[in-house]
Design an enzyme around this catalytic site. Structure first.
Site, PDB file in Angstrom:
ATOM      1  N   LYS A 205      62.456  21.272  36.380  1.00 16.69           N
ATOM      2  CA  LYS A 205      62.291  22.130  35.205  1.00 16.69           C
ATOM      3  C   LYS A 205      62.806  23.544  35.480  1.00 16.69           C
ATOM      4  CE  LYS A 205      60.703  19.007  32.442  1.00 16.69           C
ATOM      5  NZ  LYS A 205      61.516  18.577  31.281  1.00 16.69           N
TER       6      LYS A 205
ATOM      7  N   TYR B 177      58.891  17.532  39.827  1.00 17.01           N
ATOM      8  CA  TYR B 177      58.945  17.908  38.403  1.00 17.01           C
ATOM      9  C   TYR B 177      59.228  19.392  38.247  1.00 17.01           C
ATOM     10  CZ  TYR B 177      57.402  18.167  33.490  1.00 17.01           C
ATOM     11  OH  TYR B 177      57.335  18.376  32.135  1.00 17.01           O
TER      12      TYR B 177
HETATM   13  P1  NAD Z   1      56.603  11.524  26.411  1.00 16.18           P
HETATM   14  O1  NAD Z   1      56.387  10.836  27.707  1.00 16.18           O
HETATM   15  O2  NAD Z   1      55.801  11.107  25.247  1.00 16.18           O
HETATM   16  O3  NAD Z   1      58.132  11.449  25.990  1.00 16.18           O
HETATM   17  C1  NAD Z   1      59.177  11.413  26.911  1.00 16.18           C
HETATM   18  C2  NAD Z   1      60.243  10.498  26.369  1.00 16.18           C
HETATM   19  O4  NAD Z   1      61.350  10.464  27.301  1.00 16.18           O
HETATM   20  C3  NAD Z   1      59.744   9.048  26.218  1.00 16.18           C
HETATM   21  O5  NAD Z   1      60.066   8.554  24.946  1.00 16.18           O
HETATM   22  C4  NAD Z   1      60.478   8.313  27.325  1.00 16.18           C
HETATM   23  O6  NAD Z   1      60.718   6.956  27.059  1.00 16.18           O
HETATM   24  C5  NAD Z   1      61.764   9.119  27.399  1.00 16.18           C
HETATM   25  N1  NAD Z   1      62.480   8.859  28.655  1.00 16.18           N
HETATM   26  C6  NAD Z   1      61.983   8.768  29.910  1.00 16.18           C
HETATM   27  N2  NAD Z   1      62.956   8.437  30.773  1.00 16.18           N
HETATM   28  C7  NAD Z   1      64.099   8.309  30.039  1.00 16.18           C
HETATM   29  C8  NAD Z   1      65.435   7.995  30.350  1.00 16.18           C
HETATM   30  N3  NAD Z   1      65.827   7.697  31.610  1.00 16.18           N
HETATM   31  N4  NAD Z   1      66.344   7.984  29.356  1.00 16.18           N
HETATM   32  C9  NAD Z   1      65.967   8.265  28.087  1.00 16.18           C
HETATM   33  N5  NAD Z   1      64.725   8.549  27.721  1.00 16.18           N
HETATM   34  C10 NAD Z   1      63.791   8.578  28.699  1.00 16.18           C
HETATM   35  O7  NAD Z   1      56.362  13.069  26.746  1.00 16.18           O
HETATM   36  P2  NAD Z   1      56.707  14.407  25.935  1.00 16.18           P
HETATM   37  O8  NAD Z   1      55.601  15.364  26.160  1.00 16.18           O
HETATM   38  O9  NAD Z   1      57.125  14.113  24.551  1.00 16.18           O
HETATM   39  O10 NAD Z   1      57.963  14.941  26.789  1.00 16.18           O
HETATM   40  C11 NAD Z   1      59.119  15.484  26.202  1.00 16.18           C
HETATM   41  C12 NAD Z   1      59.683  16.562  27.108  1.00 16.18           C
HETATM   42  O11 NAD Z   1      58.768  17.658  27.185  1.00 16.18           O
HETATM   43  C13 NAD Z   1      59.909  16.123  28.559  1.00 16.18           C
HETATM   44  O12 NAD Z   1      61.120  16.672  29.033  1.00 16.18           O
HETATM   45  C14 NAD Z   1      58.745  16.749  29.285  1.00 16.18           C
HETATM   46  O13 NAD Z   1      59.023  16.968  30.651  1.00 16.18           O
HETATM   47  C15 NAD Z   1      58.595  18.035  28.514  1.00 16.18           C
HETATM   48  N6  NAD Z   1      57.292  18.685  28.682  1.00 16.18           N
HETATM   49  C16 NAD Z   1      56.158  18.039  28.320  1.00 16.18           C
HETATM   50  C17 NAD Z   1      54.952  18.688  28.466  1.00 16.18           C
HETATM   51  C18 NAD Z   1      53.655  18.049  28.077  1.00 16.18           C
HETATM   52  O14 NAD Z   1      52.610  18.611  28.400  1.00 16.18           O
HETATM   53  N7  NAD Z   1      53.652  16.908  27.383  1.00 16.18           N
HETATM   54  C19 NAD Z   1      54.901  19.982  28.987  1.00 16.18           C
HETATM   55  C20 NAD Z   1      56.075  20.603  29.347  1.00 16.18           C
HETATM   56  C21 NAD Z   1      57.276  19.946  29.161  1.00 16.18           C
END
Ligand code: NAD
Length: 247
Positions: free
Chosen positions: A157, A153
């Site tokens: 990133k 991961y």
């Molecule tokens: P989440 O898991 O709720 O949402 C992620 C979404 O991506 C989901 O709807 C999932 O179905 C979709 N997804 C996964 N694989 C996919 C694919 N192959 N094609 C299309 N869609 C796909 O989590 P989130 O927190 O909303 O994450 C959104 C972004 O933020 C991500 O890139 C995550 O890495 C990043 N992020 C999240 C956090 C956190 O703490 N939640 C922190 C830093 C970065």
């Protein structure tokens, strides 16, 4: 009243829940037309229905070039153009280096890194036709600093962070701005299902603002980058982490 995103047509990957959903709802309230793409079709269709006529859902697996092309074509066919992309879809794996199998490594790279590259590749030609626009890549504080395990991961990133700067420099002359957002720990399903409660508590205690962030707080950051208010900002990092990486 004028919206901050009037005239924008926005494609959001991973738009069925979490941060992508929050961005879709906020952006539509601010006057944008929104295309939500995800692999969670039932959730995505429900969110689009709840937003109303300014939103549409399309099945988009970000690892598949043909899905990206269909999503971009849907935006143009439904709303006339594409001005804005949020490369938001992502998956989290918490394994350290020795516990990361090649299968896990390849899966995380395919979604988080290749998915972002494919989004750029397919959206840029249409954003160019619209006369320019804004692309927002969702990285993480895991793309800025070491946060323990989650080796695959973290790698993706970090790659998204520098791919953002590469694209920003390549496309600035065409008025296509590209920036990254670096969330800390945000209360979404990714964290609720993927990080154990003890680790979340430790992280909160180590965060100057003393809590996890919300999807809405991330959406407000994305709103600034998607709007013309950020017209002089490209290749930059918007860190939304409650101060964690400032220490
Ligand atoms: P989440 O898991 O709720 O949402 C992620 C979404 O991506 C989901 O709807 C999932 O179905 C979709 N997804 C996964 N694989 C996919 C694919 N192959 N094609 C299309 N869609 C796909 O989590 P989130 O927190 O909303 O994450 C959104 C972004 O933020 C991500 O890139 C995550 O890495 C990043 N992020 C999240 C956090 C956190 O703490 N939640 C922190 C830093 C970065």
């Amino acid at each position: 009243m004028a919206g901050r995103l009037d005239g924008k047509v926005v494609l959001i990957s991973g738009g069925a829940r979490g941060q992508g959903e929050a961005e879709g709802r906020l952006f539509a309230r601010e006057g944008a037309k929104v295309v939500l793409g995800d692999v969670l079709d039932r959730d995505g269709e429900r969110v689009a229905r709840e937003i109303g006529s300014s939103a549409i859902y399309v099945h988009l697996d970000v690892t598949q070039p043909a899905d990206w092309q269909r999503a971009v074509d849907t935006a143009v066919r439904s709303f006339g153009k594409l001005t804005t992309l949020i490369n938001n879809a992502g998956i989290l794996r918490m394994e350290g280096i020795e516990d990361t199998t090649l299968e896990i490594w390849n899966q995380v790279l395919a979604v988080n890194q290749t998915g972002t590259f494919l989004g750029l590749k397919h959206a840029i030609p249409e954003i160019r036709k619209a006369g320019g626009g804004s692309i927002i890549n969702i990285s993480s504080i895991a793309g800025l600093i070491g946060v323990g395990a989650a080796s695959a991961y973290q790698s993706t990133k970090g790659a998204v962070r520098i791919l953002t700067k590469s694209a920003a420099v390549q496309y600035a002359k065409e008025k296509i701005r590209v920036n990254s957002i670096h969330p800390g720990v945000i209360t979404t399903k990714m964290v609720i299902e993927g990080i154990d409660p003890e680790a979340r508590r430790m992280f909160e205690l180590a965060t100057p603002l003393g809590r996890e962030g919300t999807a809405d707080e991330m959406a407000y950051g994305a709103l600034f980058l998607a709007s013309d208010e950020s017209s002089y900002m490209t290749g930059a990092e918007l860190v939304l982490d409650g101060g964690y990486s400032a220490q």
